[in-house]
Design a protein around this motif. Structure first.
Motif, short mmCIF file in Angstrom:
data_model
loop_
_atom_site.label_atom_id
_atom_site.label_comp_id
_atom_site.label_asym_id
_atom_site.label_seq_id
_atom_site.Cartn_x
_atom_site.Cartn_y
_atom_site.Cartn_z
N PHE A 70 37.57 -24.43 99.14
CA PHE A 70 37.49 -25.14 97.86
C PHE A 70 36.73 -26.45 98.02
O PHE A 70 35.94 -26.83 97.16
N VAL A 71 36.98 -27.15 99.14
CA VAL A 71 36.29 -28.42 99.37
C VAL A 71 34.78 -28.22 99.33
O VAL A 71 34.04 -29.00 98.71
N THR A 72 34.30 -27.18 99.98
CA THR A 72 32.86 -26.91 99.98
C THR A 72 32.36 -26.59 98.58
O THR A 72 31.33 -27.13 98.14
N ARG A 73 33.08 -25.72 97.87
CA ARG A 73 32.65 -25.35 96.52
C ARG A 73 32.64 -26.55 95.58
O ARG A 73 31.68 -26.76 94.83
N VAL A 74 33.70 -27.32 95.60
CA VAL A 74 33.80 -28.41 94.63
C VAL A 74 32.84 -29.54 94.97
O VAL A 74 32.30 -30.19 94.08
N THR A 75 32.60 -29.78 96.25
CA THR A 75 31.64 -30.81 96.62
C THR A 75 30.24 -30.43 96.15
O THR A 75 29.50 -31.26 95.61
N HIS A 76 29.89 -29.17 96.33
CA HIS A 76 28.59 -28.69 95.86
C HIS A 76 28.50 -28.83 94.34
O HIS A 76 27.48 -29.28 93.80
N TYR A 77 29.58 -28.46 93.65
CA TYR A 77 29.61 -28.57 92.20
C TYR A 77 29.40 -30.03 91.76
O TYR A 77 28.58 -30.30 90.87
N LEU A 78 30.12 -30.95 92.36
CA LEU A 78 30.03 -32.35 91.97
C LEU A 78 28.66 -32.93 92.28
O LEU A 78 28.10 -33.70 91.48
N ALA A 79 28.10 -32.55 93.41
CA ALA A 79 26.75 -33.02 93.73
C ALA A 79 25.75 -32.49 92.71
O ALA A 79 24.83 -33.20 92.30
#
Length: 279
Positions: A70-79
Motif C-alpha cells: 500500500f505504501v508504494t501504491r499510495v506514494t505513487h498516487y500522491l506523487a
C-alpha cells in the motif's frame, strides 16, 4: 554504524541483531514487522511475539506485505497528484522500495522527512539520508504524541515548506498508542498545521474482520509490554477529521484503490486504509 546498531550489518543485512539494545527485552513493532518481512534486524523478544501472532494469524506475513505494498501504491498516487513533500511518521526499519525511492522516481525534486522515536530505526534511517541534485531525504527523531515539538523542529523547517501541500503518512503506527495518551488530539494538531491541498494517508489494524483472534493477540501484546490497539472502521475514520476521502474511501488495505479481486481477498489483510485531502 552507530552504537545503537552495533551487531547489525545494515549494509549487507547478513546477520541478525545480536548486541543487546536497552529495550531488547520488550517486543518492538518495527522489529516485529521487519521479522515478518524476512528481515534480520530484530531481537529474540520481537521474534517470540511475532511468532505468537503467526500462530494465531498464519497470514500475518502476507498482511505485513499488503501494508507495505500500500505504501508504494499510495506514494505513487500522491506523487502523481503533484505532492512533492512527504512526512512519514513511524517510518519503521527501512524496506526497499522506500517511500522516498518511489516518490523521487516520479518527481526527483521530492522532499521526504522520516520520523520515528526508535533507536534501531534511527541507526538504519541515517543510511537513507542521501539527497539527489534536487530532492532531499531527512530523518527526525520524533514522537507522534509530541506534535508541537515535531512541527517546531528546525530540521523539519529546513526540509519542508508548510505553506505548500504535504502528504502526512501514518502507516501502521497509530495502533501503538492508546486513546488515553491523547493520540486523536495529536493527529488533529498535525492536520491543522498542514495547508489546504495536503493529504493524509493511513493504515490501521482492525478487529472488524475477526474480533476474537485480534482480541487474543492484542492481549498477548499487552502482556509482553507492548501497546497494540486495533480500531474499528469508524474509529480509524475519526483520525481523518473533516478531510475529504479520495479514491475508494476507507477500505481494506488490499482494496485501495480497488485493484482487481473479490471482497474475500480484500478482507484477508486486517487493516483499514484510506487517503483524505484537506479542502
Amino acid at each position: 554504524m552507530s552504537e545503537s546498531s552495533a551487531g547489525s550489518e545494515t549494509d549487507a543485512g547478513s546477520e541478525r541483531l545480536t548486541t543487546p539494545h536497552p529495550d531488547h527485552l520488550v517486543p518492538n513493532s518495527a522489529r516485529m514487522y521487519d521479522y515478518w518481512l524476512g528481515g534480520k534486524d530484530n531481537y529474540a523478544a520481537d521474534r517470540e511475539l511475532a511468532e505468537l501472532f503467526l500462530q494465531k494469524i498464519p497470514s500475518m506475513r502476507e498482511m505485513a506485505r499488503a501494508n507495505r505494498d500500500f505504501v508504494t501504491r499510495v506514494t505513487h498516487y500522491l506523487a502523481d497528484q503533484g505532492v512533492r513533500q512527504f512526512i512519514d511518521i513511524g517510518t519503521g526499519i527501512p524496506t526497499s522500495p522506500n517511500l522516498h525511492e518511489t516518490a523521487q522516481a516520479v518527481a526527483p525534486d521530492t522532499h521526504v522527512v522520516y520520523a520515528d522515536n526508535d533507536q534501531v530505526v534511527l541507526a538504519h534511517a541515517r543510511a537513507l539520508m542521501i539527497s539527489n541534485e534536487v530532492g532531499q531525504v531527512a530523518y527526525i527523531d520524533a514522537d507522534v504524541r509530541e506534535p508541537e515539538q515535531f512541527l517546531g523542529s528546525a530540521d523539519l523547517k529546513e526540509q519542508l515548506d508548510l505553506d505548500r501541500p504535504v502528504a502526512l503518512m501514518l502507516i501502521a503506527v497509530l495502533m501503538l498508542i492508546d486513546d488515553s495518551e491523547g493520540i486523536h488530539e495529536s493527529v488533529a494538531q498535525l492536520r491543522d498545521a498542514l495547508p489546504s491541498g495536503s493529504y493524509i494517508a493511513i493504515t490501521h489494524p482492525t478487529a472488524d474482520f475477526d474480533p476474537p483472534v485480534v482480541a487474543e493477540v492484542a492481549g498477548a501484546a499487552r502482556a509482553s509490554g507492548m501497546t497494540f490497539v486495533p480500531r474499528s472502521h469508524d474509529e480509524v475514520a475519526a483520525f481523518l477529521g473533516d478531510w475529504e476521502l479520495v479514491e475508494s474511501g476507507l477500505v481494506p488495505v488490499k482494496a485501495w484503490p480497488r485493484p482487481a479481486g473479490d471482497d474475500a481477498d480484500a478482507k484477508s489483510a486486517w487493516y483499514w486504509a484510506g487517503v483524505a485531502r484537506k479542502p
